[in-house]
Design a protein around this motif. Structure first.
Motif, PDB file in Angstrom:
ATOM      1  N   ILE A  18      -8.087   8.434 -16.944  1.00  7.41           N
ATOM      2  CA  ILE A  18      -6.935   7.569 -16.651  1.00  7.41           C
ATOM      3  C   ILE A  18      -7.426   6.224 -16.102  1.00  7.41           C
ATOM      4  O   ILE A  18      -6.989   5.154 -16.542  1.00  7.41           O
ATOM      5  CB  ILE A  18      -5.976   8.244 -15.643  1.00  7.41           C
ATOM      6  CG1 ILE A  18      -5.288   9.454 -16.285  1.00  7.41           C
ATOM      7  CG2 ILE A  18      -4.933   7.255 -15.124  1.00  7.41           C
ATOM      8  CD1 ILE A  18      -4.526  10.328 -15.305  1.00  7.41           C
ATOM      9  N   GLN A  50       2.167   4.449 -10.837  1.00  8.37           N
ATOM     10  CA  GLN A  50       2.814   5.247 -11.875  1.00  8.37           C
ATOM     11  C   GLN A  50       1.866   6.329 -12.422  1.00  8.37           C
ATOM     12  O   GLN A  50       2.315   7.391 -12.834  1.00  8.37           O
ATOM     13  CB  GLN A  50       3.198   4.302 -13.015  1.00  8.37           C
ATOM     14  CG  GLN A  50       4.474   4.645 -13.711  1.00  8.37           C
ATOM     15  CD  GLN A  50       4.915   3.495 -14.618  1.00  8.37           C
ATOM     16  OE1 GLN A  50       4.115   2.864 -15.310  1.00  8.37           O
ATOM     17  NE2 GLN A  50       6.200   3.219 -14.608  1.00  8.37           N
ATOM     18  N   SER A  51       0.572   6.052 -12.406  1.00  9.57           N
ATOM     19  CA  SER A  51      -0.406   7.009 -12.948  1.00  9.57           C
ATOM     20  C   SER A  51      -0.862   8.023 -11.906  1.00  9.57           C
ATOM     21  O   SER A  51      -1.754   8.808 -12.168  1.00  9.57           O
ATOM     22  CB  SER A  51      -1.634   6.273 -13.471  1.00  9.57           C
ATOM     23  OG  SER A  51      -1.256   5.191 -14.265  1.00  9.57           O
ATOM     24  N   ASP A  52      -0.320   7.952 -10.697  1.00  8.35           N
ATOM     25  CA  ASP A  52      -0.628   8.890  -9.601  1.00  8.35           C
ATOM     26  C   ASP A  52      -1.957   8.623  -8.911  1.00  8.35           C
ATOM     27  O   ASP A  52      -2.430   9.466  -8.151  1.00  8.35           O
ATOM     28  CB  ASP A  52      -0.629  10.356 -10.092  1.00  8.35           C
ATOM     29  CG  ASP A  52       0.731  10.790 -10.616  1.00  8.35           C
ATOM     30  OD1 ASP A  52       1.741  10.251 -10.134  1.00  8.35           O
ATOM     31  OD2 ASP A  52       0.768  11.662 -11.497  1.00  8.35           O
TER      32      ASP A  52
ATOM     33  N   GLU B  51      14.532   7.920 -15.997  1.00 10.81           N
ATOM     34  CA  GLU B  51      14.308   7.375 -14.651  1.00 10.81           C
ATOM     35  C   GLU B  51      15.532   6.605 -14.161  1.00 10.81           C
ATOM     36  O   GLU B  51      15.843   6.603 -12.975  1.00 10.81           O
ATOM     37  CB  GLU B  51      13.073   6.463 -14.653  1.00 10.81           C
ATOM     38  CG  GLU B  51      11.774   7.248 -14.755  1.00 10.81           C
ATOM     39  CD  GLU B  51      10.544   6.398 -15.049  1.00 10.81           C
ATOM     40  OE1 GLU B  51       9.441   6.953 -14.986  1.00 10.81           O
ATOM     41  OE2 GLU B  51      10.690   5.194 -15.363  1.00 10.81           O
ATOM     42  N   GLU B 186       6.767  -1.543 -23.143  1.00  8.55           N
ATOM     43  CA  GLU B 186       5.320  -1.333 -23.196  1.00  8.55           C
ATOM     44  C   GLU B 186       5.051   0.099 -22.765  1.00  8.55           C
ATOM     45  O   GLU B 186       5.283   0.448 -21.603  1.00  8.55           O
ATOM     46  CB  GLU B 186       4.628  -2.324 -22.257  1.00  8.55           C
ATOM     47  CG  GLU B 186       3.138  -2.372 -22.491  1.00  8.55           C
ATOM     48  CD  GLU B 186       2.409  -3.297 -21.519  1.00  8.55           C
ATOM     49  OE1 GLU B 186       3.039  -4.198 -20.943  1.00  8.55           O
ATOM     50  OE2 GLU B 186       1.201  -3.074 -21.330  1.00  8.55           O
ATOM     51  N   PRO B 187       4.582   0.947 -23.681  1.00  7.79           N
ATOM     52  CA  PRO B 187       4.376   2.358 -23.316  1.00  7.79           C
ATOM     53  C   PRO B 187       3.408   2.492 -22.144  1.00  7.79           C
ATOM     54  O   PRO B 187       2.426   1.770 -22.059  1.00  7.79           O
ATOM     55  CB  PRO B 187       3.775   2.966 -24.584  1.00  7.79           C
ATOM     56  CG  PRO B 187       4.221   2.072 -25.682  1.00  7.79           C
ATOM     57  CD  PRO B 187       4.262   0.694 -25.089  1.00  7.79           C
ATOM     58  N   ARG B 188       3.729   3.420 -21.244  1.00  6.69           N
ATOM     59  CA  ARG B 188       2.914   3.591 -20.046  1.00  6.69           C
ATOM     60  C   ARG B 188       1.648   4.399 -20.335  1.00  6.69           C
ATOM     61  O   ARG B 188       1.563   5.094 -21.347  1.00  6.69           O
ATOM     62  CB  ARG B 188       3.733   4.299 -18.970  1.00  6.69           C
ATOM     63  CG  ARG B 188       4.019   5.763 -19.281  1.00  6.69           C
ATOM     64  CD  ARG B 188       5.089   6.297 -18.352  1.00  6.69           C
ATOM     65  NE  ARG B 188       6.343   5.568 -18.493  1.00  6.69           N
ATOM     66  CZ  ARG B 188       7.334   5.617 -17.594  1.00  6.69           C
ATOM     67  NH1 ARG B 188       7.219   6.362 -16.519  1.00  6.69           N
ATOM     68  NH2 ARG B 188       8.435   4.944 -17.791  1.00  6.69           N
ATOM     69  N   ILE B 189       0.710   4.290 -19.427  1.00 11.14           N
ATOM     70  CA  ILE B 189      -0.473   5.151 -19.464  1.00 11.14           C
ATOM     71  C   ILE B 189      -0.067   6.463 -18.803  1.00 11.14           C
ATOM     72  O   ILE B 189       0.619   6.470 -17.776  1.00 11.14           O
ATOM     73  CB  ILE B 189      -1.643   4.463 -18.726  1.00 11.14           C
ATOM     74  CG1 ILE B 189      -2.165   3.309 -19.601  1.00 11.14           C
ATOM     75  CG2 ILE B 189      -2.746   5.452 -18.404  1.00 11.14           C
ATOM     76  CD1 ILE B 189      -3.148   2.411 -18.941  1.00 11.14           C
ATOM     77  N   ALA B 190      -0.463   7.576 -19.405  1.00 14.54           N
ATOM     78  CA  ALA B 190      -0.057   8.885 -18.886  1.00 14.54           C
ATOM     79  C   ALA B 190      -0.492   9.033 -17.433  1.00 14.54           C
ATOM     80  O   ALA B 190      -1.557   8.582 -17.044  1.00 14.54           O
ATOM     81  CB  ALA B 190      -0.688   9.983 -19.723  1.00 14.54           C
ATOM     82  N   SER B 191       0.359   9.668 -16.630  1.00  9.41           N
ATOM     83  CA  SER B 191       0.005   9.900 -15.235  1.00  9.41           C
ATOM     84  C   SER B 191      -0.811  11.178 -15.124  1.00  9.41           C
ATOM     85  O   SER B 191      -0.827  12.004 -16.040  1.00  9.41           O
ATOM     86  CB  SER B 191       1.271  10.030 -14.391  1.00  9.41           C
ATOM     87  OG  SER B 191       1.913  11.255 -14.700  1.00  9.41           O
ATOM     88  N   PHE B 192      -1.459  11.332 -13.974  1.00 17.38           N
ATOM     89  CA  PHE B 192      -2.245  12.544 -13.748  1.00 17.38           C
ATOM     90  C   PHE B 192      -1.338  13.773 -13.760  1.00 17.38           C
ATOM     91  O   PHE B 192      -1.639  14.773 -14.415  1.00 17.38           O
ATOM     92  CB  PHE B 192      -2.980  12.440 -12.409  1.00 17.38           C
ATOM     93  CG  PHE B 192      -3.788  13.665 -12.099  1.00 17.38           C
ATOM     94  CD1 PHE B 192      -5.015  13.870 -12.715  1.00 17.38           C
ATOM     95  CD2 PHE B 192      -3.318  14.629 -11.218  1.00 17.38           C
ATOM     96  CE1 PHE B 192      -5.756  15.011 -12.457  1.00 17.38           C
ATOM     97  CE2 PHE B 192      -4.051  15.769 -10.950  1.00 17.38           C
ATOM     98  CZ  PHE B 192      -5.279  15.960 -11.570  1.00 17.38           C
ATOM     99  N   ARG B 193      -0.211  13.678 -13.046  1.00 20.96           N
ATOM    100  CA  ARG B 193       0.677  14.851 -13.003  1.00 20.96           C
ATOM    101  C   ARG B 193       1.264  15.131 -14.375  1.00 20.96           C
ATOM    102  O   ARG B 193       1.461  16.282 -14.752  1.00 20.96           O
ATOM    103  CB  ARG B 193       1.775  14.638 -11.948  1.00 20.96           C
ATOM    104  CG  ARG B 193       1.208  14.650 -10.534  1.00 20.96           C
ATOM    105  CD  ARG B 193       2.298  14.525  -9.494  1.00 20.96           C
ATOM    106  NE  ARG B 193       3.046  13.288  -9.667  1.00 20.96           N
ATOM    107  CZ  ARG B 193       4.102  12.961  -8.951  1.00 20.96           C
ATOM    108  NH1 ARG B 193       4.552  13.781  -8.029  1.00 20.96           N
ATOM    109  NH2 ARG B 193       4.712  11.822  -9.159  1.00 20.96           N
ATOM    110  N   GLY B 194       1.514  14.060 -15.133  1.00 26.38           N
ATOM    111  CA  GLY B 194       1.989  14.230 -16.504  1.00 26.38           C
ATOM    112  C   GLY B 194       0.982  15.001 -17.346  1.00 26.38           C
ATOM    113  O   GLY B 194       1.328  15.907 -18.098  1.00 26.38           O
ATOM    114  N   LYS B 195      -0.288  14.630 -17.182  1.00 27.47           N
ATOM    115  CA  LYS B 195      -1.331  15.303 -17.964  1.00 27.47           C
ATOM    116  C   LYS B 195      -1.444  16.780 -17.580  1.00 27.47           C
ATOM    117  O   LYS B 195      -1.689  17.631 -18.429  1.00 27.47           O
ATOM    118  CB  LYS B 195      -2.680  14.603 -17.762  1.00 27.47           C
ATOM    119  CG  LYS B 195      -2.773  13.285 -18.492  1.00 27.47           C
ATOM    120  CD  LYS B 195      -4.196  12.788 -18.536  1.00 27.47           C
ATOM    121  CE  LYS B 195      -4.291  11.536 -19.406  1.00 27.47           C
ATOM    122  NZ  LYS B 195      -5.673  11.186 -19.717  1.00 27.47           N
TER     123      LYS B 195
END
Lengths: 390, 264
Positions: A18, A50-52, B51, B186-195
């Motif tokens: 990330i 947002q990415s934690d 959201e 603009e698409p976001r970068i995946a979050s850690f919790r999302g992953k």
């Protein structure tokens, strides 16, 4: 090579991925511009949140991910590989949060940590003053108790995230005559009456990082915001440094890695005398030395971060070694990267001159490398008594 | 609980596509797969709607081989709540008509929804037909080429539809399907919790039988389209530019050009 040679867990690998994606896609395109303008990367901070990434160092009870110094250092390294200045919008908040993590009571952690974890608020660490640099105990900012408040007066300088933070870990003296035993730590909210942001510094490097003066003018801080007890502030600061130095070391490591990669690529592309300059021993040995020293620094940085997480009693001197060694390596590698790129390296169109300017601060802040050697040497005296006992 | 459904497609990560000279269909072997880039904007918009609204669930659906599971997990890592994979040998070689039929049947199985979203087109087939196809099967309005959403709430949207000459401002009440452009967000970068959620997610696989699809409307036999020939379309030409600063005879040149084109 970076962290891939280390035995990372799947979770740690995800964090590295990330951080690298943010660095490559979002930071790289704007780093030169922010270096020029000294503007703070608010958009990037939003992406970190947002990415934690800010959750990493906060315990899970307070909306964090419950990881530690090692994971935060891996992230800082990746971000710094692309921009050591923007990386500080991340690492500087961790530094400002350590006093709360280490010495905050349950109520304070509940109140302060969730907005830091989400990235809604950045934290800042406020110790340095005009007369209190390496001699950090010489804090002249005062705190006088009045009822349920402490009234703070004084000026802090060179504060990372100074103008952009929401929460400030501030060190003030409740009684100057008590010297070091008068220093007390407080958490100050940005909106506290009597708190204001002073001059923004114009710096050699890490120019996208926000560095300011802070002014406390009868600043009324609730007594409930005091960390630990009256007079324990110096201990709060020193324990914070033991935990935070691996982060500076990781920043230095990342800057060195970025510069080495630029030099390696360039040396393979650039042709002089009919061959790539990488074919000349003078150049290839410089780059071999970069790789070797970076790998040595990485081993020390990761080890010191793990010792900090394990609360090892020797983590202090280890983190001092990591910080001093990695930052000295970063300075040497970045200077040599400019040398490898030579005329091009000296120009702002290429990123290595910025990396060289960014590297310098890592030898200076959170304790100059001379102070680090003091920490190490003091520890070595204790080592001697241990050796003699055997 | 409000509901947003996003349709995505896994596509080969390359612009250099190889075509099988016999069947005139794409050769997919050995090419890494990604989420169709336009679908990334649909995913991002769905997560933003969630959201904004709160108490909203985003479900992402794709029809494809078992490997398409990876695309669904990536969508979950960006903030979608759950996913459905439509995978059945009987779906193989479906054209856009049959594919949109299958996807609409999946929506039927899910039941209630507020908004349906898709990318404007997939980068492999470039048809831009599946989104509108789903809306047609479901009997709801479809707005294509959405580049700006002014306001969106359950049962209402006010948006911009882009075209060559400008954009239309459109309002719709009720349920609707939107196909979106890259200008939307603009698409976001995946979050850690999302992953982490994506790793843990259990993604059900629905077959033709599960969604009650009519066997005569799916797969190669259920597809009315036959690919006769595949080729790269000609590049669209822009208008001509004449600068008055560089050339004082511009008014004359412009006049003769317009006459030539029978405009004046």
């Amino acid at each position: 090579m970076m962290s891939s040679k280390y035995d990372l867990t799947d979770e740690q690998k995800e964090l590295v991925a990330i951080a690298r994606e943010i660095a490559e896609k979002k930071i790289k395109p704007i780093r030169a511009e922010l270096d020029e303008t000294q503007e703070f990367p608010y958009d990037i901070v939003k992406i970190f949140g947002q990415s934690d990434l800010y959750r990493v160092f906060v315990p899970s009870e307070y909306e964090g991910l419950g990881m530690g110094v090692y994971e935060s250092s891996l992230i800082t390294e990746e971000l710094s590989r692309v921009c050591g200045g923007i990386a500080l919008a991340y690492a500087g908040s961790l530094l400002g949060t350590f006093p709360i993590l280490l010495f905050g009571n349950e109520e304070q952690k509940k109140r302060f940590l969730p907005p830091i974890a989400s990235g809604e608020k950045l934290a800042a660490f406020c110790l340095t003053e005009p007369e209190a640099g390496s001699d950090a105990s010489n804090v002249r900012t005062t705190a006088k108790k009045e009822g349920d408040y402490y009234i703070l007066n004084g000026t802090k300088q060179w504060i990372t995230n100074g103008g952009v933070a929401g929460l400030y870990s501030v060190f003030a003296n409740i009684d100057i005559s008590r010297g070091i035993r008068g220093i007390t730590a407080f958490v100050v909210d940005r909106d506290t009456p009597g708190f204001s942001i002073g001059k923004k510094e114009n710096k050699l490097g890490i120019r996208a990082s926000n560095t300011t003066e802070l002014i406390f003018n009868n600043c009324k801080v609730p007594a409930a915001n005091m960390l630990a007890k009256e007079g324990q502030g110096f201990k709060v600061a020193m324990k914070t440094f033991d935990m935070s130095r691996p982060g500076v070391a990781a920043q230095a490591l990342g800057i060195a890695q970025g510069a080495y990669e630029e030099a390696l690529k360039y040396a393979h592309e650039r042709k002089q005398f009919g061959q790539t300059i990488y074919s000349f021993q003078a150049v290839r040995f410089m780059i071999a030395d970069m790789a070797m020293k970076i790998e040595a620094a990485r081993a020390l940085v990761y080890q010191s971060a793990k010792l900090a997480d394990a609360k090892d009693p020797d983590s202090g001197p280890y983190s001092a070694m990591a910080k001093a060694f990695a930052s000295d390596v970063a300075m040497e590698v970045t200077v040599n990267a400019v040398q490898v790129l030579a005329g091009y390296g000296y120009m702002k169109e290429y990123p290595v001159e910025k990396m060289m300017r960014d590297a310098k601060i890592t030898q200076i802040y959170e304790g100059t490398n001379q102070i680090q050697r003091e920490v190490i040497a003091t520890h070595l005296t204790k080592e001697l008594s241990r050796l003699e006992k055997k | 609980m409000k509901k947003v459904i996003v349709f995505i497609k896994q596509v080969p990560d390359t612009s250099e596509l190889k075509i099988d000279p016999v069947t005139n269909t794409m050769i997919r072997e050995g090419v890494p797969s990604i989420i169709n880039p336009f679908d990334m904007y649909a995913i991002e918009e769905a997560v933003r709607i969630k959201e904004k609204w709160g108490d909203t669930e985003v479900t992402v659906i794709t029809m494809g081989p078992p490997q398409a599971d990876a695309a669904l997990r990536e969508a979950i890592s960006m903030g979608c709540d759950n996913a459905v994979l439509l995978s059945d040998r009987k779906f193989a070689a479906s054209d856009t008509w049959a594919t949109s039929y299958v996807l609409s049947k999946a929506v039927g199985k899910i039941g209630e929804y507020d908004v349906l979203l898709a990318g404007k087109q997939a980068t492999d087939g470039d048809t831009a037909q599946v989104g509108p196809g789903i809306a047609t099967w479901l009997g709801i309005p479809c707005i294509t080429y959405v580049n700006n959403i002014e306001e969106i709430k359950p049962g209402y949207v006010k948006l911009h539809r882009m075209h060559d000459e400008g954009y239309d401002v459109i309002e719709i009440e009720g349920k609707f399907l939107l196909t979106v452009l890259k200008e939307l967000n603009e698409p976001r970068i995946a979050s850690f919790r999302g992953k982490m959620n994506a790793k843990k997610a259990e993604i059900p696989v629905w077959t033709a039988e599960d969604i009650g699809a009519d066997p005569a409307k799916i797969g190669f036999m259920g597809s009315p389209t036959r690919v006769v020939k595949a080729f790269s379309p000609p590049v669209k030409q822009g208008g001509i530019k004449i600068s008055a600063e560089e050339d004082p005879s511009v008014p004359e040149k412009l006049k003769s050009y317009l006459r030539e084109k029978l405009i004046i």
